[in-house]
Design a protein around this motif. Structure first.
Motif, mmCIF file in Angstrom:
data_model
loop_
_atom_site.group_PDB
_atom_site.id
_atom_site.type_symbol
_atom_site.label_atom_id
_atom_site.label_comp_id
_atom_site.label_asym_id
_atom_site.label_seq_id
_atom_site.Cartn_x
_atom_site.Cartn_y
_atom_site.Cartn_z
ATOM 1 N N ILE A 191 0.851 -1.199 0.000
ATOM 2 C CA ILE A 191 0.000 0.000 0.000
ATOM 3 C C ILE A 191 0.880 1.238 0.000
ATOM 4 O O ILE A 191 2.087 1.166 0.266
ATOM 5 C CB ILE A 191 -0.931 0.046 1.234
ATOM 6 C CG1 ILE A 191 -0.108 0.128 2.525
ATOM 7 C CG2 ILE A 191 -1.870 -1.149 1.258
ATOM 8 C CD1 ILE A 191 -0.935 0.384 3.763
ATOM 9 N N ILE A 192 0.272 2.383 -0.297
ATOM 10 C CA ILE A 192 0.952 3.666 -0.179
ATOM 11 C C ILE A 192 0.558 4.260 1.165
ATOM 12 O O ILE A 192 -0.594 4.620 1.380
ATOM 13 C CB ILE A 192 0.557 4.628 -1.320
ATOM 14 C CG1 ILE A 192 0.911 4.029 -2.680
ATOM 15 C CG2 ILE A 192 1.248 5.980 -1.132
ATOM 16 C CD1 ILE A 192 2.389 3.849 -2.901
ATOM 17 N N ALA A 193 1.518 4.343 2.092
ATOM 18 C CA ALA A 193 1.216 4.836 3.434
ATOM 19 C C ALA A 193 2.514 5.197 4.138
ATOM 20 O O ALA A 193 3.611 5.072 3.575
ATOM 21 C CB ALA A 193 0.436 3.789 4.231
ATOM 22 N N VAL A 198 1.263 3.480 10.153
ATOM 23 C CA VAL A 198 0.529 2.217 10.063
ATOM 24 C C VAL A 198 0.780 1.381 11.322
ATOM 25 O O VAL A 198 -0.143 0.800 11.899
ATOM 26 C CB VAL A 198 0.936 1.426 8.802
ATOM 27 C CG1 VAL A 198 0.336 0.022 8.831
ATOM 28 C CG2 VAL A 198 0.478 2.164 7.549
ATOM 29 N N LYS A 199 2.034 1.327 11.763
ATOM 30 C CA LYS A 199 2.361 0.574 12.978
ATOM 31 C C LYS A 199 1.653 1.174 14.186
ATOM 32 O O LYS A 199 1.158 0.445 15.046
ATOM 33 C CB LYS A 199 3.872 0.576 13.201
ATOM 34 C CG LYS A 199 4.639 -0.302 12.209
ATOM 35 C CD LYS A 199 6.125 -0.305 12.515
ATOM 36 C CE LYS A 199 6.869 -1.236 11.560
ATOM 37 N NZ LYS A 199 8.329 -1.255 11.837
ATOM 38 N N ARG A 200 1.608 2.502 14.252
ATOM 39 C CA ARG A 200 0.937 3.162 15.382
ATOM 40 C C ARG A 200 -0.554 2.843 15.382
ATOM 41 O O ARG A 200 -1.152 2.580 16.433
ATOM 42 C CB ARG A 200 1.147 4.671 15.291
ATOM 43 C CG ARG A 200 0.523 5.449 16.439
ATOM 44 C CD ARG A 200 1.250 5.183 17.734
ATOM 45 N NE ARG A 200 0.948 6.180 18.736
ATOM 46 C CZ ARG A 200 0.510 5.913 19.955
ATOM 47 N NH1 ARG A 200 0.315 4.652 20.321
ATOM 48 N NH2 ARG A 200 0.283 6.870 20.817
ATOM 49 N N GLY A 272 -7.248 9.611 13.151
ATOM 50 C CA GLY A 272 -6.566 10.763 12.564
ATOM 51 C C GLY A 272 -5.429 10.352 11.641
ATOM 52 O O GLY A 272 -5.246 10.929 10.567
ATOM 53 N N LEU A 273 -4.659 9.350 12.049
ATOM 54 C CA LEU A 273 -3.550 8.879 11.218
ATOM 55 C C LEU A 273 -4.059 8.260 9.920
ATOM 56 O O LEU A 273 -3.476 8.473 8.850
ATOM 57 C CB LEU A 273 -2.711 7.867 11.988
ATOM 58 C CG LEU A 273 -1.813 8.436 13.101
ATOM 59 C CD1 LEU A 273 -1.186 7.311 13.911
ATOM 60 C CD2 LEU A 273 -0.730 9.330 12.510
ATOM 61 N N MET A 274 -5.139 7.486 9.998
ATOM 62 C CA MET A 274 -5.696 6.880 8.787
ATOM 63 C C MET A 274 -6.162 7.958 7.803
ATOM 64 O O MET A 274 -5.959 7.844 6.596
ATOM 65 C CB MET A 274 -6.862 5.947 9.150
ATOM 66 C CG MET A 274 -6.438 4.642 9.795
ATOM 67 S SD MET A 274 -5.381 3.626 8.719
ATOM 68 C CE MET A 274 -6.510 3.288 7.362
ATOM 69 N N GLN A 275 -6.777 8.999 8.304
ATOM 70 C CA GLN A 275 -7.217 10.092 7.436
ATOM 71 C C GLN A 275 -6.030 10.800 6.800
ATOM 72 O O GLN A 275 -6.088 11.201 5.636
ATOM 73 C CB GLN A 275 -8.071 11.072 8.231
ATOM 74 C CG GLN A 275 -9.419 10.491 8.652
ATOM 75 C CD GLN A 275 -10.192 11.407 9.578
ATOM 76 O OE1 GLN A 275 -9.630 12.307 10.201
ATOM 77 N NE2 GLN A 275 -11.495 11.187 9.682
ATOM 78 N N LYS A 276 -4.944 10.975 7.552
ATOM 79 C CA LYS A 276 -3.741 11.607 7.016
ATOM 80 C C LYS A 276 -3.121 10.772 5.902
ATOM 81 O O LYS A 276 -2.437 11.296 5.031
ATOM 82 C CB LYS A 276 -2.709 11.805 8.132
ATOM 83 C CG LYS A 276 -3.041 12.917 9.109
ATOM 84 C CD LYS A 276 -2.712 14.286 8.523
ATOM 85 C CE LYS A 276 -2.911 15.370 9.557
ATOM 86 N NZ LYS A 276 -2.554 16.714 9.036
ATOM 87 N N MET A 277 -3.352 9.451 5.941
ATOM 88 C CA MET A 277 -2.810 8.555 4.912
ATOM 89 C C MET A 277 -3.809 8.310 3.785
ATOM 90 O O MET A 277 -3.651 7.368 3.008
ATOM 91 C CB MET A 277 -2.400 7.222 5.556
ATOM 92 C CG MET A 277 -1.199 7.314 6.472
ATOM 93 S SD MET A 277 -0.627 5.704 7.087
ATOM 94 C CE MET A 277 -1.925 5.291 8.259
ATOM 95 N N ASN A 278 -4.870 9.141 3.736
ATOM 96 C CA ASN A 278 -5.919 8.986 2.720
ATOM 97 C C ASN A 278 -6.619 7.642 2.819
ATOM 98 O O ASN A 278 -7.115 7.105 1.821
ATOM 99 C CB ASN A 278 -5.330 9.165 1.303
ATOM 100 C CG ASN A 278 -4.647 10.503 1.115
ATOM 101 O OD1 ASN A 278 -5.163 11.536 1.546
ATOM 102 N ND2 ASN A 278 -3.490 10.491 0.491
ATOM 103 N N GLY A 279 -6.620 7.102 4.031
ATOM 104 C CA GLY A 279 -7.320 5.840 4.264
ATOM 105 C C GLY A 279 -8.568 6.074 5.094
ATOM 106 O O GLY A 279 -9.006 7.205 5.290
ATOM 107 N N ASN A 280 -9.133 5.006 5.589
ATOM 108 C CA ASN A 280 -10.359 5.115 6.373
ATOM 109 C C ASN A 280 -10.351 4.063 7.478
ATOM 110 O O ASN A 280 -9.866 2.946 7.293
ATOM 111 C CB ASN A 280 -11.586 4.915 5.480
ATOM 112 C CG ASN A 280 -12.871 5.296 6.180
ATOM 113 O OD1 ASN A 280 -12.869 6.112 7.103
ATOM 114 N ND2 ASN A 280 -13.971 4.717 5.759
#
Length: 299
Positions: A191-193, A198-200, A272-280
């Protein structure tokens, strides 16, 4: 000639009547807006003279009123959340500080035994660690929510990341007598992240699952047609469906006693981290199981 004069007179009369009606309608709209602005009424603008331009104007005004109402509601909700957050921060900081101060006073007593001293020091260390976790989580959340905070997005191999994080939790699973059900595909998934982010996210979700699981914990990684989905689920018989929409709120804990199990910031940080990575990151509750799904778009 007479015919032309009659037509002109009729047109002039029609124009004057229309002009009068338009002016009357404009005054009516102005009056309605004044009443609304001075809180004399909550009624939105309506019209009696149907003209497409006036109708468009009234629609635009009513849309603006709706936006103002929504903005005010959002403002009130934000203010309430801020007040609640300040209250929770004060509570969570004051509680360990009060405990630490109390045990320091006990250590200063002349008749304290070596065994008691050792016990008091251990308690002080435990309370200090909790206070440190709270402050670190609060600082991290403030950084994540900053518009100037950017993550380093790059291609990462999820199979390796998931395995590394799970190894870190071996002791915690053992202590809770939990046997994680791990389902990782043989094919490599990328994935792009941001790898550290991701670990956090995984650490926070697994921590939450271990703390609150009433049964086994399941971790899976799958690649769909357009998304990569990592799922972490656990039995949560004590969870109320009403809690589901609140789980990602700052300082919210399903356990209203707010015990030492956590600060209530972990899931909010993960979101918040998922949103910063354009994820959900979404939460579901099915068959007494809490299911956390992290979704990333395919490369």
């Amino acid at each position: 000639m007479i015919y032309i004069s009659v037509i002109s007179a009729l047109l002039a009369v029609i124009f004057l009547i229309r002009y009068y009606l338009v002016k009357k309608e404009m005054k009516s709209i102005t009056k309605q807006l004044e009443n609304y602005n001075y809180h004399n009424t909550e009624k939105k603008v309506d019209i009696t003279f149907f003209d497409k331009d006036i109708e468009a104007l009234s629609v635009g005004v009513n849309r603006q009123i709706d936006l103002i109402v929504q903005a005010n509601a959002d403002k009130r909700r934000t203010e309430m959340e801020l007040k609640q957050a300040v209250a929770n921060i004060s509570h969570d900081i004051r509680t360990p500080l009060t405990s630490i101060f109390g045990y320091i006073q006990l250590l200063e007593a002349k008749d304290v035994t070596p065994e008691e001293r050792e016990e008091y020091v251990a308690i002080i260390k435990d309370r200090t660690k909790r206070l440190q976790v709270l402050l670190n989580d609060f600082f991290e959340l403030s950084i994540i929510e900053s518009v100037d905070h950017y993550l380093k997005l790059e291609t990462i191999k999820m199979n390796n990341v998931v395995s590394e994080v799970l190894m870190e939790f071996y002791d915690q699973f053992t202590e809770r007598d939990l046997k994680p059900i791990i389902m990782l595909p043989k094919e490599k998934i990328s994935i792009i992240a941001d790898e550290s982010a991701v670990k956090r996210v995984m650490e926070n979700l697994i921590n939450n699952a271990i703390k609150h699981a009433s049964g086994n914990v399941s971790i899976s990684l799958v690649q769909g047609d357009s998304k990569v989905i990592m799922t972490i689920s656990n039995d949560a018989n004590q969870l109320d469906r009403n809690d589901l929409d609140m789980l990602f709120n700052r300082f919210y804990t399903a356990d209203q006693t707010r015990s030492s199990q956590g600060t209530g910031l972990g899931l909010s940080i993960a979101k918040g981290l998922m949103q910063k990575m354009n994820g959900n990151l979404i939460a579901e509750y099915k068959e007494s199981k809490l299911i956390m799904k992290c979704e990333w778009k395919m490369q």
